[in-house]
Design a protein around this motif. Structure first.
Motif, PDB file in Angstrom:
ATOM      1  N   ASP A  44       0.837  -1.209   0.000  1.00 38.56           N
ATOM      2  CA  ASP A  44       0.000   0.000   0.000  1.00 38.56           C
ATOM      3  C   ASP A  44       0.867   1.252   0.000  1.00 38.56           C
ATOM      4  O   ASP A  44       0.484   2.285  -0.542  1.00 38.56           O
ATOM      5  CB  ASP A  44      -0.903   0.017   1.243  1.00 38.56           C
ATOM      6  CG  ASP A  44      -1.792  -1.209   1.326  1.00 38.56           C
ATOM      7  OD1 ASP A  44      -2.553  -1.440   0.377  1.00 38.56           O
ATOM      8  OD2 ASP A  44      -1.718  -1.937   2.337  1.00 38.56           O
ATOM      9  N   ILE A  45       2.032   1.144   0.651  1.00 36.52           N
ATOM     10  CA  ILE A  45       2.974   2.258   0.770  1.00 36.52           C
ATOM     11  C   ILE A  45       4.356   1.758   0.376  1.00 36.52           C
ATOM     12  O   ILE A  45       4.771   0.674   0.796  1.00 36.52           O
ATOM     13  CB  ILE A  45       3.045   2.796   2.223  1.00 36.52           C
ATOM     14  CG1 ILE A  45       1.674   3.245   2.727  1.00 36.52           C
ATOM     15  CG2 ILE A  45       4.065   3.936   2.332  1.00 36.52           C
ATOM     16  CD1 ILE A  45       1.243   4.592   2.239  1.00 36.52           C
ATOM     17  N   VAL A  46       5.074   2.537  -0.420  1.00 32.51           N
ATOM     18  CA  VAL A  46       6.470   2.245  -0.742  1.00 32.51           C
ATOM     19  C   VAL A  46       7.297   3.440  -0.292  1.00 32.51           C
ATOM     20  O   VAL A  46       6.984   4.587  -0.646  1.00 32.51           O
ATOM     21  CB  VAL A  46       6.665   2.003  -2.248  1.00 32.51           C
ATOM     22  CG1 VAL A  46       8.151   1.796  -2.562  1.00 32.51           C
ATOM     23  CG2 VAL A  46       5.853   0.798  -2.711  1.00 32.51           C
ATOM     24  N   ILE A  47       8.330   3.201   0.503  1.00 29.72           N
ATOM     25  CA  ILE A  47       9.168   4.289   0.988  1.00 29.72           C
ATOM     26  C   ILE A  47      10.637   3.945   0.772  1.00 29.72           C
ATOM     27  O   ILE A  47      11.005   2.777   0.590  1.00 29.72           O
ATOM     28  CB  ILE A  47       8.940   4.597   2.484  1.00 29.72           C
ATOM     29  CG1 ILE A  47       9.348   3.404   3.356  1.00 29.72           C
ATOM     30  CG2 ILE A  47       7.495   5.007   2.746  1.00 29.72           C
ATOM     31  CD1 ILE A  47       9.339   3.715   4.852  1.00 29.72           C
ATOM     32  N   ALA A  48      11.463   4.968   0.787  1.00 27.39           N
ATOM     33  CA  ALA A  48      12.916   4.779   0.678  1.00 27.39           C
ATOM     34  C   ALA A  48      13.592   6.019   1.233  1.00 27.39           C
ATOM     35  O   ALA A  48      13.064   7.125   1.137  1.00 27.39           O
ATOM     36  CB  ALA A  48      13.334   4.543  -0.769  1.00 27.39           C
ATOM     37  N   ALA A  49      14.766   5.831   1.814  1.00 27.17           N
ATOM     38  CA  ALA A  49      15.538   6.949   2.361  1.00 27.17           C
ATOM     39  C   ALA A  49      16.975   6.857   1.876  1.00 27.17           C
ATOM     40  O   ALA A  49      17.590   5.792   1.927  1.00 27.17           O
ATOM     41  CB  ALA A  49      15.506   6.946   3.897  1.00 27.17           C
TER      42      ALA A  49
END
Length: 336
Positions: free
Chosen positions: A248-253
């Protein structure tokens, strides 16, 4: 004496436990408070809420950092008329006996009062990777997520390039996702990531990229959230393999630091978009420190080329639990 001013000690806890640079500590304010104190009780309180805090005793920051911290604290103490504190000198003597190590712990205080404890490398580059330390964008993204928990609550989150795990562990502890999938491709990073997840009370399920999705071994307990560690190479992963993730959510840092990996990252985002079938596209958020404006502009230009729309998330937030995070960190929301 009524005791130390709470705000001062809180800042000390947050900055020291997270092993932020010494120069960020409020030394002038500390010296003023020490001069106003009739005895050494303030200094003793600071010592026990930093170096001798139970968490730091169990999971100590680097020897070099503790030595520098104590040395500077002693200098400030000696510049006042306060009584000598033997415990301070004894603590420094104990630290001086320790040998330097290539590994240390960093302990991060969350707004909830909980902690994230990580085993990290003492070198920025180690084992041929920069993924064994926590970078500013990871701190910033976790702080932003903590201020927007509704985006993550009861949802499946896929993190690209998780490194040693700070952002994901913080989100798991503060935002109540249903499933959190940590991913990386470097063997040593994956090993350290698994150790850190376990260190913070989670039992991860391991998923090898080449295995068919949905066949990974189930976790032994019914923990909430379910935590998965996936070996994920952006260049070789297929749309079919990504189809079972259903994020549902894709994140990256801090994954936009090298022009050479931008095309692989954008290719990965395109695969995620193609693999969703009839499902709603995941919401995508990428945080990065702008170290090289050219790289930042290149990333935006490449997004435009393939038709991925983007917008900058406003920087102002009162959720950051580390108030000395570099201000040049940006979060982009992408629409894939």
């Amino acid at each position: 004496m009524a005791g130390p001013e709470p705000g001062l000690l809180l800042r000390f806890q947050r900055r020291f436990l997270a092993a932020r640079p010494l120069l960020s500590l409020p030394w002038p304010e500390l010296e003023q408070n020490l001069r106003a104190a009739p005895d050494s009780s303030l200094l003793q309180d600071i010592l026990h809420q930093t170096i001798l805090h139970p968490l730091c005793v169990k999971y100590p920051p680097s020897t070099k950092y503790r030595r520098c911290f104590l040395t500077e604290l002693i200098k400030k103490h000696e510049s006042t008329a306060a009584e000598p504190l033997d415990e301070l000198y004894d603590t420094l003597a104990d630290v001086l006996k320790e040998e330097e190590s290539t590994q240390c712990y960093k302990n991060y205080l969350l707004p909830t009062g909980d902690w994230v404890t990580l085993s990290e490398s003492t070198a920025l580059i180690s084992g041929g990777t920069t993924g064994l330390v926590t970078w500013d964008a990871a701190l910033h993204l976790a702080g932003w997520a903590g201020g927007n928990p509704e985006l993550f609550r009861a949802r499946t989150v896929l993190e690209l390039g998780s490194g040693i795990g700070f952002t994901g562990i913080a989100i798991c502890k503060t935002c109540q996702p249903k499933t959190y999938i940590f991913s990386d491709c470097h063997p040593r990073v994956l090993s350290q990531l698994g150790q850190n997840i376990h260190l913070n009370g989670f039992e991860p399920t391991w998923c090898i990229q080449t295995e068919p999705q949905g066949q990974e071994v189930e976790a032994k307990n019914c923990q909430n959230p379910k935590v998965i560690v996936a070996e994920l190479d952006w260049g070789s992963v297929t749309e079919e393999q990504l189809g079972g993730v259903q994020a549902d959510i894709v994140i990256a840092a801090d994954v936009v630091y090298d022009p050479e990996i931008i095309s692989a990252l954008i290719g990965m985002l395109q695969k995620l978009s193609s693999s969703r079938a009839e499902r709603k596209a995941p919401e995508v958020f990428i945080a990065f420190a702008i170290r090289n404006p050219h790289t930042y502009q290149l990333f935006q230009a490449e997004l435009d080329k393939v038709g991925i729309r983007w917008q900058i998330i406003p920087a102002h937030s009162n959720s950051n639990f580390l108030d000395d995070v570099q201000p040049n960190v940006t979060i982009l929301q992408l629409f894939i």
